[in-house]
Design a protein around this motif. Structure first.
Motif, short mmCIF file in Angstrom:
data_model
loop_
_atom_site.label_atom_id
_atom_site.label_comp_id
_atom_site.label_asym_id
_atom_site.label_seq_id
_atom_site.Cartn_x
_atom_site.Cartn_y
_atom_site.Cartn_z
N TYR A 124 -3.29 -4.68 -34.82
CA TYR A 124 -4.37 -5.59 -34.43
C TYR A 124 -3.86 -7.04 -34.43
O TYR A 124 -4.03 -7.77 -33.46
N GLU A 162 -8.66 -4.36 -27.38
CA GLU A 162 -9.97 -3.67 -27.37
C GLU A 162 -9.88 -2.31 -28.06
O GLU A 162 -10.77 -1.92 -28.82
N GLU A 163 -8.79 -1.58 -27.78
CA GLU A 163 -8.63 -0.26 -28.40
C GLU A 163 -8.47 -0.37 -29.92
O GLU A 163 -9.01 0.45 -30.66
N SER A 166 -11.87 -0.98 -31.46
CA SER A 166 -12.73 0.21 -31.56
C SER A 166 -12.22 1.19 -32.62
O SER A 166 -13.01 1.82 -33.33
N GLN A 167 -10.91 1.28 -32.78
CA GLN A 167 -10.36 2.14 -33.85
C GLN A 167 -10.66 1.56 -35.24
O GLN A 167 -10.94 2.30 -36.18
N ASN A 169 -13.28 -0.29 -35.97
CA ASN A 169 -14.70 -0.04 -36.20
C ASN A 169 -14.95 1.34 -36.79
O ASN A 169 -15.83 1.52 -37.64
N GLU A 170 -14.17 2.31 -36.34
CA GLU A 170 -14.31 3.66 -36.89
C GLU A 170 -13.75 3.76 -38.30
O GLU A 170 -14.23 4.53 -39.13
#
Ligand SMILES: [Fe+2]
Ligand SMILES: [Fe+2]
Length: 207
Positions: A124, A162-163, A166-167, A169-170
């Protein structure tokens, strides 16, 4: 020296510019290898495979761009073919170690979980940096009507960020607090890296 001015200076000479491309290629390759090394033996998914593949492509693509300057320059990643080789190697390595130390403190993780968490947070931070660095570089390339182009990398790096979000967030609801910590670690290391390159550029006279 500001990053923008430093890059402007680097692209002025073929030798320094080739080394800059090679340094970025080296970093992309190291990043790609890191992503692959963080893969779980059988729980790896499409996103992670795509990500590793694209970072490998970036390493290859940047290496190929060097040929537009001169096919004779920077064939490998030997230290004399990189800009600030020590700081360049140090950047990713130190980021990884410091991030792991932090993540282990805040989440109690197994070895396998720590690997994955490090992949998420370190990547990130690198994506945030890439989204800043490549557009500045492209701007200078456009301005100087260079044959070299990094637009395809910019597009993919935006997707990666972006990916990663989202990872993340999980992974955790409060990932942002921890991401801030990792970003501040990265910022310091990035500054050291740029400083080392600036020093080298000011000392060495490139033909
Ligand atoms: Fe990349
Ligand atoms: Fe990326």
């Amino acid at each position: 020296m500001e990053f923008y001015q430093l890059l402007e200076k680097i692209v002025q000479t073929n030798e320094a510019h080739a080394r800059w491309l090679n340094t970025l290629s080296f970093m992309e390759n190291a990043g790609a290898r890191k992503i692959s090394a963080c893969e779980h033996p059988f729980k790896v998914d499409l996103i992670q495979l795509k990500h590793a593949a694209e970072e490998h492509r970036h390493a290859y693509y940047l290496k190929k761009q060097i040929g537009k300057i001169s096919p004779e320059l920077c064939k490998n990643y030997r230290k004399e073919e990189l800009l600030a080789p020590v700081a360049t190697r140090q950047y990713l390595h130190a980021l990884d170690i410091k991030a792991c130390r932090y993540l282990q403190q805040v989440f109690s993780l197994t070895k396998e979980e720590l690997k994955y968490a490090a992949y998420l947070f370190v990547t990130y931070a690198i994506e945030v940096r890439a989204d800043e660095l490549y557009p500045v570089y492209q701007e200078i390339l456009t301005k100087t009507s260079s044959k070299i182009m990094v637009k395809s990398i910019i597009l993919e790096e935006e997707g990666h960020l972006e990916e990663m979000i989202s990872q993340l967030n999980e992974f955790s609801d409060d990932w942002q607090i921890h991401a801030e910590e990792i970003l501040s670690i990265e910022k310091e290391l990035h500054e050291q890296w740029i400083k080392a390159i600036a020093e080298e550029i000011s000392q060495v006279r490139y033909a």
